[in-house]
Design an enzyme around this catalytic site. Structure first.
Site, short mmCIF file in Angstrom:
data_model
loop_
_atom_site.label_atom_id
_atom_site.label_comp_id
_atom_site.label_asym_id
_atom_site.label_seq_id
_atom_site.Cartn_x
_atom_site.Cartn_y
_atom_site.Cartn_z
N CYS A 1 0.82 -1.21 0.00
CA CYS A 1 0.00 0.00 0.00
C CYS A 1 0.87 1.26 0.00
O CYS A 1 1.49 1.55 -1.02
CB CYS A 1 -1.00 -0.03 1.14
SG CYS A 1 -2.52 0.87 0.73
N HIS B 1 -3.62 -5.20 0.40
CA HIS B 1 -3.02 -5.74 1.61
C HIS B 1 -3.06 -7.27 1.61
O HIS B 1 -4.04 -7.85 2.09
CB HIS B 1 -3.78 -5.23 2.84
CG HIS B 1 -3.63 -3.77 3.09
ND1 HIS B 1 -2.71 -3.26 3.97
CD2 HIS B 1 -4.28 -2.71 2.56
CE1 HIS B 1 -2.80 -1.94 3.99
NE2 HIS B 1 -3.75 -1.59 3.13
N GLU C 1 -1.56 -9.22 3.46
CA GLU C 1 -1.45 -9.75 4.83
C GLU C 1 -2.80 -10.12 5.44
O GLU C 1 -2.87 -10.97 6.33
CB GLU C 1 -0.69 -8.77 5.74
CG GLU C 1 -1.42 -7.48 6.11
CD GLU C 1 -1.26 -6.35 5.10
OE1 GLU C 1 -0.97 -6.62 3.92
OE2 GLU C 1 -1.44 -5.18 5.49
N1 GLN Z 1 -2.13 6.63 2.72
C1 GLN Z 1 -2.23 5.87 1.52
C2 GLN Z 1 -3.58 5.98 0.86
O1 GLN Z 1 -4.53 6.39 1.48
C3 GLN Z 1 -1.87 4.42 1.78
C4 GLN Z 1 -2.84 3.72 2.69
C5 GLN Z 1 -2.28 2.44 3.24
O2 GLN Z 1 -1.08 2.21 3.25
N2 GLN Z 1 -3.16 1.58 3.74
O3 GLN Z 1 -3.72 5.67 -0.28
#
Ligand code: GLN
Length: 536
Positions: A383, A509, A511
């Site tokens: 992310c 994600h 995970e």
């Molecule tokens: N802050 C980033 C976004 O909103 C990444 C979010 C995250 O890592 N879950 O896109």
């Protein structure tokens, strides 16, 4: 299907005794006897969901397939039981009150004074029964957050009392307490447990089973004593010793016959026996590794272990598959800079750059990525980790000096990461991200395809920003390819660097989907790559 049985897990004496792990272990045991089980967590705080909580306060926010931002205990439930949870599996006081107040405004309670009892407790009850009413489950295990005696927990305990009264043997209450060892006296002490059960009794709830968290074995005499003082049978006093890993707990609970006791209390057949063969194989590999690697986890919430819970657990699963002990070394990205980077990352066999929000620590993450890109160290970016990889590549390879995400710098000349169209109109910050499961199509000619062995995957998301497609062509020409794309919205989901042994960034994600029964292939292959890197 027979009547669903409702199991409640409450905690006393202290927090952090492991209610979530006990609930997940019980679910695993019942499931391995052939029963269908789901677990639910009721949280007594007023946030509508934990999505707006600082990870330092409450640990990681776990995201379900249907896009609910939930308590991290739901992650344990999924990792143990290998079955997805949903919005219905996590309810907070905030959500309960929100529903009741919405109903009141609609006029659903016209003429009535709306009160904690019965309106709030009825809404709690409705949320508990919702899962059982699907007809899919033999058991619904409901874990009540907090500690018995807390003001916030009272409406929940009252609801448990009512359900016990209404359902009798179709429900069962497990109370988890602490039996501390007093070194000076050389003794385990049962008094806190007695007092905690008394507190529960003041609210009209008699536990059926008492699970005692303890550093040392409970003697039969001690079990008898707890039984006598707390009105339970001796066989219903279960010892829960500190374990080396949480994954031992189902085995320990089987030995203590927690599942058999629950079946007996709820008058369910005990003729089956738990089949934990696969689980034991996993444990064996976990405890007998043939190699060892150290992976750096670069993030900004590193002071609290729980902030990256699912990532850490994914490494445990992936380590076992590779028969390798994975040490995860956390590195505070705020303290990384160009001068100390080689020292900070020295001796690490691979680097994972963590998800996150906001400005703090971002430059350290970018610096770490430059280092692993230039030094051929295996890299997984999740992310924000992927977004940082894009920024780094833009700045240092494509020459976009001020490249940034508009999250950190709205006025950047090179907005390589930008707000998604659909996000631009949204005002509030609670529950408004791109959340939950979305499909992704993987290009065949890629490392990611070799890893997943399929072109169609779906993964969970939690973000607002995305790769800015205006730059895609330039990135691809320079060797960073978008190899995973959301088919309907054309969003870049996976970035892969050519001419690097292992460099993958994912917008989603992975995970959240790794479980003991199904370790996530990205983590499995990343660990494999770090072993290879160490050998060379
Ligand atoms: N802050 C980033 C976004 O909103 C990444 C979010 C995250 O890592 N879950 O896109």
């Amino acid at each position: 299907m027979a009547q669903t049985k409702y199991i409640f897990v409450l905690g006393g004496v202290a927090s952090s005794l492991g209610k979530g792990i006990i609930s997940a272990s019980l679910a695993k045991l019942l499931q391995s006897r052939g029963f269908s089980v789901t677990i639910q967590k009721l949280d007594p705080y007023i946030n509508v969901d934990p999505g707006t909580l600082n990870p330092y306060e409450h640990g990681e926010c776990y995201v379900t397939e249907d896009g609910a931002e939930t308590d991290l205990d739901l992650g344990h439930y999924e990792r143990f039981s290998n079955t997805p949870t949903s919005q219905a599996n996590n309810v907070t006081t905030g959500r309960i009150y929100q529903s009741v107040i919405e109903k009141e405004r609609k006029g659903d309670y016209l003429g009535q004074t709306v009160q904690v009892i019965p309106h709030i407790t009825d809404e709690i009850k409705r949320r508990i029964m919702l899962l059982g009413d699907t007809g899919k489950y033999d058991f619904v295990i409901t874990e009540i957050g907090g500690t018995v005696g807390d003001i916030e927990s009272l409406p929940y305990v009252e609801t448990v009392r009512q359900i016990r009264w209404e359902m009798g043997k179709d429900s069962c209450v497990i109370h988890l307490t602490l039996v501390p060892y007093l070194a000076a006296a050389g003794e385990l002490k049962t008094k806190p447990t007695q007092h905690s059960v008394k507190t529960l009794l003041e609210s009209g709830v008699q536990p059926d089973i008492i699970v005692c968290r303890t550093e040392r074995p409970l003697t039969e005499g001690l079990k008898d004593k707890i039984a006598r003082f707390c009105n339970v049978e001796s066989s219903s006093v279960i010892e829960s010793r500190d374990a080396k890993t949480i994954y031992q707990v189902p085995i320990m609970m089987r030995e203590e016959r927690l599942d058999a006791e629950v079946l007996r209390k709820t008058r369910m057949p005990i003729d089956s026996s738990p089949d934990l063969k696969k689980w034991e194989e996993f444990l064996y590999k976990l405890e007998n590794p043939k190699s060892e690697v150290t992976i750096g986890l670069v993030g900004k919430y590193v002071e609290l272990n729980d902030a990256y819970k699912s990532i850490n657990e994914s490494f445990v699963h992936a380590g076992a598959v590779n028969e390798c002990k994975v040490n995860v070394k956390t590195i505070q990205s705020e303290y990384i800079n160009i001068e100390n980077i080689s020292e900070k990352l020295a001796g690490l066999d691979g680097i994972l750059v963590a998800p996150g929000f906001g400005e703090r620590g971002i430059e350290g993450k970018i610096e770490a990525i430059r280092y692993v890109r230039e030094n051929n160290i295996p890299f997984l970016g999740i992310c924000l980790g992927m977004q940082c990889a894009v920024i780094e590549f833009g700045r240092n390879v494509l020459g976009y000096n001020s490249a940034h995400s508009t999250e950190m710098n709205p006025d950047t000349k090179y907005p390589v990461i930008d707000l998604m169209e659909e996000q631009k109109k949204i005002k509030g910050l609670g529950g408004t991200m791109r959340l939950g499961k979305y499909p992704c199509k993987i290009e065949k000619n890629s490392k990611t395809y070799e890893i997943y062995q399929t072109t169609n995957i779906s993964e969970r998301h939690r973000h607002r920003y995305e790769f800015n497609n205006e730059y895609l062509k330039k990135y691809e020409e320079a060797g960073m390819k978008g190899v995973g794309i959301n088919p309907s919205e054309n969003l870049v989901e996976i970035m892969e660097l050519k001419n690097h042994p292992w460099f993958i960034g994912v917008q989603f994600h992975p995970e959240y989907q790794s479980t003991v029964a199904k370790p996530h292939s990205l983590f499995v292959d990343f660990v494999r790559a770090t072993i290879e890197n160490k050998q060379n």
